[in-house]
Design a protein around this motif. Structure first.
Motif, PDB file in Angstrom:
ATOM      1  N   PRO A  67       0.819  -1.217   0.000  1.00  0.00           N
ATOM      2  CA  PRO A  67       0.000   0.000   0.000  1.00  0.00           C
ATOM      3  C   PRO A  67       0.843   1.253   0.000  1.00  0.00           C
ATOM      4  O   PRO A  67       2.022   1.235   0.345  1.00  0.00           O
ATOM      5  CB  PRO A  67      -0.798  -0.126   1.304  1.00  0.00           C
ATOM      6  N   GLN A  68       0.199   2.356  -0.360  1.00  0.00           N
ATOM      7  CA  GLN A  68       0.823   3.666  -0.322  1.00  0.00           C
ATOM      8  C   GLN A  68       0.188   4.466   0.814  1.00  0.00           C
ATOM      9  O   GLN A  68      -1.033   4.654   0.844  1.00  0.00           O
ATOM     10  CB  GLN A  68       0.609   4.404  -1.653  1.00  0.00           C
ATOM     11  N   VAL A  69       0.991   4.900   1.755  1.00  0.00           N
ATOM     12  CA  VAL A  69       0.506   5.667   2.901  1.00  0.00           C
ATOM     13  C   VAL A  69       1.138   7.052   2.856  1.00  0.00           C
ATOM     14  O   VAL A  69       2.351   7.179   2.695  1.00  0.00           O
ATOM     15  CB  VAL A  69       0.860   4.969   4.230  1.00  0.00           C
ATOM     16  N   SER A  70       0.299   8.072   2.996  1.00  0.00           N
ATOM     17  CA  SER A  70       0.812   9.442   2.921  1.00  0.00           C
ATOM     18  C   SER A  70       0.254  10.269   4.069  1.00  0.00           C
ATOM     19  O   SER A  70      -0.866  10.025   4.551  1.00  0.00           O
ATOM     20  CB  SER A  70       0.450  10.096   1.583  1.00  0.00           C
ATOM     21  N   GLY A  71       1.026  11.212   4.496  1.00  0.00           N
ATOM     22  CA  GLY A  71       0.548  12.205   5.462  1.00  0.00           C
ATOM     23  C   GLY A  71       0.251  13.485   4.721  1.00  0.00           C
ATOM     24  O   GLY A  71       1.098  14.003   3.988  1.00  0.00           O
ATOM     25  N   ASP A  72      -0.962  14.007   4.891  1.00  0.00           N
ATOM     26  CA  ASP A  72      -1.405  15.176   4.126  1.00  0.00           C
ATOM     27  C   ASP A  72      -1.723  16.342   5.071  1.00  0.00           C
ATOM     28  O   ASP A  72      -2.224  16.147   6.181  1.00  0.00           O
ATOM     29  CB  ASP A  72      -2.653  14.845   3.299  1.00  0.00           C
ATOM     30  N   PHE A  73      -1.417  17.523   4.611  1.00  0.00           N
ATOM     31  CA  PHE A  73      -1.738  18.726   5.375  1.00  0.00           C
ATOM     32  C   PHE A  73      -2.050  19.844   4.398  1.00  0.00           C
ATOM     33  O   PHE A  73      -1.356  20.015   3.394  1.00  0.00           O
ATOM     34  CB  PHE A  73      -0.562  19.131   6.269  1.00  0.00           C
ATOM     35  N   SER A  74      -3.104  20.572   4.700  1.00  0.00           N
ATOM     36  CA  SER A  74      -3.441  21.741   3.879  1.00  0.00           C
ATOM     37  C   SER A  74      -4.031  22.823   4.776  1.00  0.00           C
ATOM     38  O   SER A  74      -4.694  22.533   5.780  1.00  0.00           O
ATOM     39  CB  SER A  74      -4.438  21.367   2.779  1.00  0.00           C
ATOM     40  N   THR A  75      -3.769  24.038   4.403  1.00  0.00           N
ATOM     41  CA  THR A  75      -4.312  25.170   5.154  1.00  0.00           C
ATOM     42  C   THR A  75      -4.666  26.292   4.187  1.00  0.00           C
ATOM     43  O   THR A  75      -3.938  26.528   3.216  1.00  0.00           O
ATOM     44  CB  THR A  75      -3.301  25.664   6.213  1.00  0.00           C
ATOM     45  N   THR A  76      -5.804  26.940   4.454  1.00  0.00           N
ATOM     46  CA  THR A  76      -6.219  28.097   3.653  1.00  0.00           C
ATOM     47  C   THR A  76      -6.682  29.211   4.603  1.00  0.00           C
ATOM     48  O   THR A  76      -7.308  28.948   5.638  1.00  0.00           O
ATOM     49  CB  THR A  76      -7.377  27.740   2.696  1.00  0.00           C
ATOM     50  N   ASP A  77      -6.334  30.408   4.235  1.00  0.00           N
ATOM     51  CA  ASP A  77      -6.718  31.577   5.029  1.00  0.00           C
ATOM     52  C   ASP A  77      -7.329  32.633   4.098  1.00  0.00           C
ATOM     53  O   ASP A  77      -6.937  32.725   2.916  1.00  0.00           O
ATOM     54  CB  ASP A  77      -5.513  32.162   5.753  1.00  0.00           C
ATOM     55  N   SER A  78      -8.238  33.406   4.669  1.00  0.00           N
ATOM     56  CA  SER A  78      -8.828  34.505   3.886  1.00  0.00           C
ATOM     57  C   SER A  78      -9.256  35.636   4.819  1.00  0.00           C
ATOM     58  O   SER A  78      -9.564  35.402   5.991  1.00  0.00           O
ATOM     59  CB  SER A  78     -10.034  34.018   3.073  1.00  0.00           C
ATOM     60  N   ARG A  79      -9.217  36.825   4.290  1.00  0.00           N
ATOM     61  CA  ARG A  79      -9.712  37.996   5.019  1.00  0.00           C
ATOM     62  C   ARG A  79     -10.833  38.613   4.186  1.00  0.00           C
ATOM     63  O   ARG A  79     -10.623  38.962   3.026  1.00  0.00           O
ATOM     64  CB  ARG A  79      -8.593  38.997   5.263  1.00  0.00           C
ATOM     65  N   GLN A  80     -11.999  38.731   4.793  1.00  0.00           N
ATOM     66  CA  GLN A  80     -13.180  39.183   4.057  1.00  0.00           C
ATOM     67  C   GLN A  80     -13.905  40.300   4.820  1.00  0.00           C
ATOM     68  O   GLN A  80     -13.985  40.264   6.055  1.00  0.00           O
ATOM     69  CB  GLN A  80     -14.162  38.018   3.840  1.00  0.00           C
ATOM     70  N   LYS A  81     -14.387  41.258   4.064  1.00  0.00           N
ATOM     71  CA  LYS A  81     -15.253  42.309   4.616  1.00  0.00           C
ATOM     72  C   LYS A  81     -16.686  41.998   4.211  1.00  0.00           C
ATOM     73  O   LYS A  81     -16.989  41.898   3.028  1.00  0.00           O
ATOM     74  CB  LYS A  81     -14.841  43.688   4.101  1.00  0.00           C
ATOM     75  N   THR A  82     -17.527  41.820   5.210  1.00  0.00           N
ATOM     76  CA  THR A  82     -18.912  41.411   4.954  1.00  0.00           C
ATOM     77  C   THR A  82     -19.876  42.512   5.437  1.00  0.00           C
ATOM     78  O   THR A  82     -19.757  43.000   6.575  1.00  0.00           O
ATOM     79  CB  THR A  82     -19.230  40.091   5.682  1.00  0.00           C
TER      80      THR A  82
END
Length: 439
Positions: A67-82
């Motif tokens: 098998p193929q085993v992977s460690g994954d990480f992702s991050t997203t940021d945003s600044r919004q005026k509502t």
């Protein structure tokens, strides 16, 4: 008289320089030469590296079994005026910093691919075997080149010795001619002819030595060392006179690198057909993972959310129709097997023909060695008798020169026959992959 002194001085200088260089050089034995080549030769090192790569590739993971085993990480940021306008007419302005983080461990494992992974593993092992055969072939080829070049030097060195002997005889002939001239029993022309013969033999020696030097450079190149490294060689050439044609052919069927490589290529073609057929079957795999998720959305109904948990699943795919390409690939794979079979048969025939040709050369070389030994004895006796007759004035300078030429020719043919037989012997052993690298 000055011209004679100059000629004699030049002659002595040339012969002395060649003799001194030959005597001062350390002796390089064939065993030492082979050991140096096995340690230094670039072709062997490259072949060893290629063989190591093929060996390193033989793993279940490389074949697709594990098998193929992977460690994954992702991050997203945003600044919004509502800007929000509510039902009661009020307005709300929000400056929000949103973030979303995901991380976890995922597994993908193909548990069935139409037995293609097992075909892949067989292919890797077969390529490893092919790499080992090519490495041994490179070693045998390099050792064969060292042996043949070394014995070429031995043969050339014997030619040098023969030419030095011819010079001694020519010098004696010149001495006799001078003595006869002093007492009026020979003409000035006889003395000049004797001097010309001596000069000619000296020039032949220089030419022969240059040829010897060129082959010496060639051997140094095989040993991967300074081309100008000086050395001397032994003066014997031992020939194995017990080779049997039938045994050589039988041995070649089992050990010849070209035949073995052709057989392995046929095996690789058969494995390729299995790999192509594997795509007819379903491809089944499992997926799994454990994921963590963290999100912040100040402008939403939920300010933050943390999620973690296990996911798993099953995937399956099957080729239903690919424009008849599956059938085309299988037909081509079968043709490749047929081509590999034909190539194997052709290689076997070529090797047998090569063995037969070199065996004829080997046998004729052995016969010429026996004949050459007898001819050298006869030619030497004839030369001694002729030299004595010339001293007494019973034969002409041309006759003594002819006797001398016959003796040189007998020696040259004997040395050539020795090298011819040795070259054929080494080549036959190379073809059967049976050269003893521990000479």
């Amino acid at each position: 008289m000055i011209t004679k002194k100059i000629a004699f001085f030049i002659f002595c200088s040339i012969v002395f320089s060649i003799t001194v260089r030959a005597q001062d050089a350390p002796v390089l034995t064939l065993k030492d030469a082979i050991e140096i080549a096995l340690k230094n030769n670039y072709n062997i090192k490259l072949s060893q590296n290629n063989s190591s790569i093929a060996s390193n590739n033989v793993t279940l993971g490389n074949a697709g079994v594990l098998p193929q085993v992977s460690g994954d990480f992702s991050t997203t940021d945003s600044r919004q005026k509502t800007k929000q306008t509510r039902n009661d007419g009020t307005i709300n302005n929000i400056n929000a910093h949103n973030s979303n983080n995901n991380y976890g461990v995922n597994l993908n494992w193909t548990i069935f691919d139409g037995f293609g992974m097992f075909a892949n593993y067989s292919q890797l092992k077969t390529l490893d075997t092919l790499g080992a055969i090519r490495l041994k072939d490179t070693v045998q080829s390099t050792v064969a080149n060292v042996i043949t070049t070394y014995y070429d030097l031995v043969s050339q060195n014997e030619q040098i010795k023969a030419l030095k002997g011819a010079i001694d005889i020519s010098r004696t002939q010149l001495h006799y001619a001078n003595d006869k001239f002093q007492v009026g029993r020979a003409s000035r022309l006889d003395v000049l002819n004797a001097q010309v013969n001596l000069n000619t033999d000296t020039a032949n020696l220089v030419t022969q030595y240059q040829q010897f030097k060129a082959i010496k450079i060639q051997l140094n190149q095989l040993l991967i060392r300074d081309p100008q490294t000086d050395f001397s060689v032994v003066d014997t050439m031992v020939i194995d006179n017990k080779l049997v044609l039938a045994e050589i052919i039988n041995s070649a069927q089992l050990q010849n690198p070209a035949i073995l490589s052709a057989q392995i290529n046929k095996r690789l073609a058969e494995i390729n057909l299995k790999q192509v057929r594997a795509t007819r079957y379903p491809q089944i795999g499992v997926t799994s993972g454990y994921t963590f998720s963290n999100s912040k959305t100040p402008a939403g109904f939920t300010l933050s959310q943390n999620v973690h948990g296990l996911n798993y699943g099953l995937t399956a795919t099957i080729n239903i129709f690919d424009g008849f390409n599956q059938n085309r690939r299988e037909r081509n794979a079968k043709i490749q097997i047929d081509n590999a079979t034909i190539t194997a048969k052709q290689t076997r025939l070529n090797v047998e023909a090569q063995i037969s040709n070199f065996y004829v050369s080997y046998l004729s070389g052995l016969d010429l060695i026996k004949l050459g030994e007898a001819n050298m004895v006869i030619a030497k006796k004839n030369l001694d008798i002729s030299l004595e007759k010339y001293k007494l004035g019973n034969i002409t300078p041309l006759e003594i020169r002819e006797a001398q030429r016959n003796y040189l020719d007998a020696q040259s043919k004997f040395f050539t026959a020795q090298y011819q037989s040795k070259l054929a012997e080494v080549t036959l052993k190379q073809i059967t992959n049976s050269i003893d690298i521990k000479q």
